[in-house]
Design a protein around this motif. Structure first.
Motif, mmCIF file in Angstrom:
data_model
loop_
_atom_site.group_PDB
_atom_site.id
_atom_site.type_symbol
_atom_site.label_atom_id
_atom_site.label_comp_id
_atom_site.label_asym_id
_atom_site.label_seq_id
_atom_site.Cartn_x
_atom_site.Cartn_y
_atom_site.Cartn_z
ATOM 1 N N ARG A 31 43.480 -90.845 -12.560
ATOM 2 C CA ARG A 31 42.990 -92.088 -13.145
ATOM 3 C C ARG A 31 42.041 -91.725 -14.285
ATOM 4 N NH1 ARG A 31 44.378 -96.676 -10.999
ATOM 5 N NH2 ARG A 31 42.855 -97.724 -12.322
ATOM 6 N N ARG A 320 53.832 -94.260 -14.558
ATOM 7 C CA ARG A 320 53.095 -95.512 -14.431
ATOM 8 C C ARG A 320 52.602 -95.963 -15.804
ATOM 9 N NH1 ARG A 320 48.370 -94.970 -10.365
ATOM 10 N NH2 ARG A 320 48.265 -92.800 -11.053
ATOM 11 N N ARG A 323 48.042 -99.281 -18.282
ATOM 12 C CA ARG A 323 47.118 -100.255 -17.686
ATOM 13 C C ARG A 323 46.878 -99.994 -16.204
ATOM 14 N NH1 ARG A 323 51.790 -103.230 -18.658
ATOM 15 N NH2 ARG A 323 52.896 -103.937 -16.779
ATOM 16 N N ASP A 324 47.784 -99.246 -15.562
ATOM 17 C CA ASP A 324 47.595 -98.926 -14.151
ATOM 18 C C ASP A 324 46.701 -97.710 -13.920
ATOM 19 O OD1 ASP A 324 49.196 -101.025 -13.297
ATOM 20 O OD2 ASP A 324 51.020 -99.821 -13.253
#
Length: 329
Positions: A31, A320, A323-324
Motif C-alpha cells: 500500500r 489492482r 485507487r485501491d
C-alpha cells in the motif's frame, strides 16, 4: 524559490508503474500513502495479503514490496523526479517499509534508472519453454552488476549446483503432495475459469503456462491437480539457466534490498532480450533454503531463484487499481 509539489496525477502515475512489479503469487502485498505537504511517498506492507503457510516470516512479502519500490524509483527518474529512499524502521508504524522523498530532478544524477523504464511494462513472468541457447558472458556480467548496485549478489551456478537446485525444487513439490493442507496459499491466489478474466490479483489460469511433459525447468504448477481447459503439455529446456540472488544479511531490510536488486536484474534482463521467471518453492522451507547456497563459493542468504533464457515473455497478469492501493493526505 519553492520546488513545485508533485500533483495527485503524477503520484498516481508513479504508483501505477510501481505495482507492475512481481510478487509471490501476484498477491501485490503493498500500500502507498502520499504526504503531499512533505513530498514523501510511503510504502506499507499489506498483511491482509500475507501467506502464513508459504511465507510465515513475510520474507517474500518484503521482497515483493522491494521490487515495487525499485520500480517506483525507475518511474520517478523517468518522470524527471529524483527519488530519495529511506528504508525501515519506524517504530510508530511497524508496517511502514520505506519512505521516498520526491525531489526535483538533479541534473547530475546518473541516468541508469530512467534507462530501465522501457522494460517496466514489458517484463512479465514467463512460464513457457526457453531455448537451450546460452546466455552471453557480457549479459551475465551486466546482470551481476545490476544486483551488486542494490547491495545483493547474483550467482550463476554451475551444472552440479543447478542439478542440486532442481532436486530441491522437486523435493518441495513432493512435500506439497504429501501435505495438501499446506496448499491453502496457492489455492487462495490462483484464478480459474471466469474468475481469471475478472481478477485484479493472483495468478490467472492463462498465465500458468503449459504443463511440463519433459525437461528440467524449475516451474511451480499453479494448477496442481485441478483441470484447466486447453492448457496442453510441452517440452521444456533440459539445461535451464538459473541464477541465485543472495544478500549478506537476512533481516527485513535485507529482504527489501533483495527485492530492489531482483527488479533491477529483471529489468536489465528484459532489455537484453531475455525472458524470466522466478521460483521460491525451494526457499519456502528453511531446511531446503539452506541447501540452495553453493557450499564452496556461495555467500550470504539466498533470497530468490531466477530462471533466464530466450523465449516468450509471457502474458501480463492483473493488477489492482491505483485507487485501491494509494491514499493521498
Amino acid at each position: 524559490m519553492d520546488t513545485p509539489q508533485p500533483d495527485a496525477k503524477t503520484v498516481a502515475a508513479l504508483v501505477a508503474e510501481a505495482v507492475t512489479a512481481p510478487s509471490m503469487h501476484n498477491a501485490q502485498p503493498w500500500r502507498f500513502r502520499f504526504l503531499a505537504g512533505e513530498r514523501v511517498l510511503l510504502l506499507f506492507a499489506d498483511l491482509d495479503r500475507a501467506m502464513p503457510r508459504s511465507d510465515p516470516g513475510d520474507r517474500a512479502l518484503h521482497i515483493g514490496c522491494g521490487a515495487a519500490l525499485f520500480t517506483l524509483r525507475v518511474a520517478a527518474a523517468h518522470a524527471g523526479i529524483t527519488p530519495t529512499v529511506s528504508l525501515l524502521p519506524d517504530p510508530a508504524e511497524p508496517l511502514r517499509l520505506a519512505a521516498v522523498r520526491l525531489d526535483e530532478a538533479d541534473p547530475d544524477a546518473p541516468e541508469d534508472l530512467a534507462r530501465l523504464h522501457p522494460a517496466v511494462r514489458r517484463r512479465h513472468t514467463s512460464r513457457y519453454p526457453f531455448d537451450e541457447k546460452d546466455i552471453p558472458e557480457d549479459v551475465r556480467a551486466a546482470l551481476r552488476a545490476a544486483a551488486e548496485r542494490e547491495g545483493a549478489e547474483l550467482q550463476f551456478p554451475g551444472p552440479w549446483h543447478v542439478r542440486t537446485i532442481l532436486d530441491l525444487v522437486h523435493d518441495a513439490e513432493s512435500r506439497d503432495v504429501l501435505h495438501p493442507e499446506d496448499a491453502g496459499d496457492l489455492r487462495r491466489w490462483t484464478r480459474l475459469g471466469p474468475e481469471a478474466d475478472a481478477a485484479t490479483d493472483g495468478v490467472p489460469e492463462y498465465a500458468f503456462g503449459p504443463r511440463m511433459r519433459d525437461g528440467k525447468a524449475p516451474m511451480r504448477d499453479f494448477a496442481g491437480r485441478r483441470p484447466v481447459a486447453d492448457r496442453g503439455t510441452t517440452s521444456f529446456e533440459k539445461n535451464p539457466h538459473l541464477a541465485l540472488l543472495s544478500t549478506a544479511g537476512d533481516s527485513p531490510a535485507d529482504w527489501l534490498r533483495a527485492g530492489q536488486a531482483l527488479q533491477r536484474v529483471l529489468l536489465e534482463a528484459t532489455l537484453a532480450g531475455l525472458a524470466t521467471s522466478l521460483t521460491s518453492h525451494a526457499l519456502e522451507s528453511r531446511d531446503l533454503r539452506l541447501l540452495t547456497r553453493d557450499p564452496v563459493t556461495g555467500r550470504g542468504h539466498v533470497q530468490m531463484v531466477l530462471r533466464l533464457g530466450y523465449g516468450p515473455q509471457g502474458p501480463a497478469t492483473p493488477r489492482r487499481s491505483v485507487r485501491d492501493v494509494l491514499d493521498i493526505v
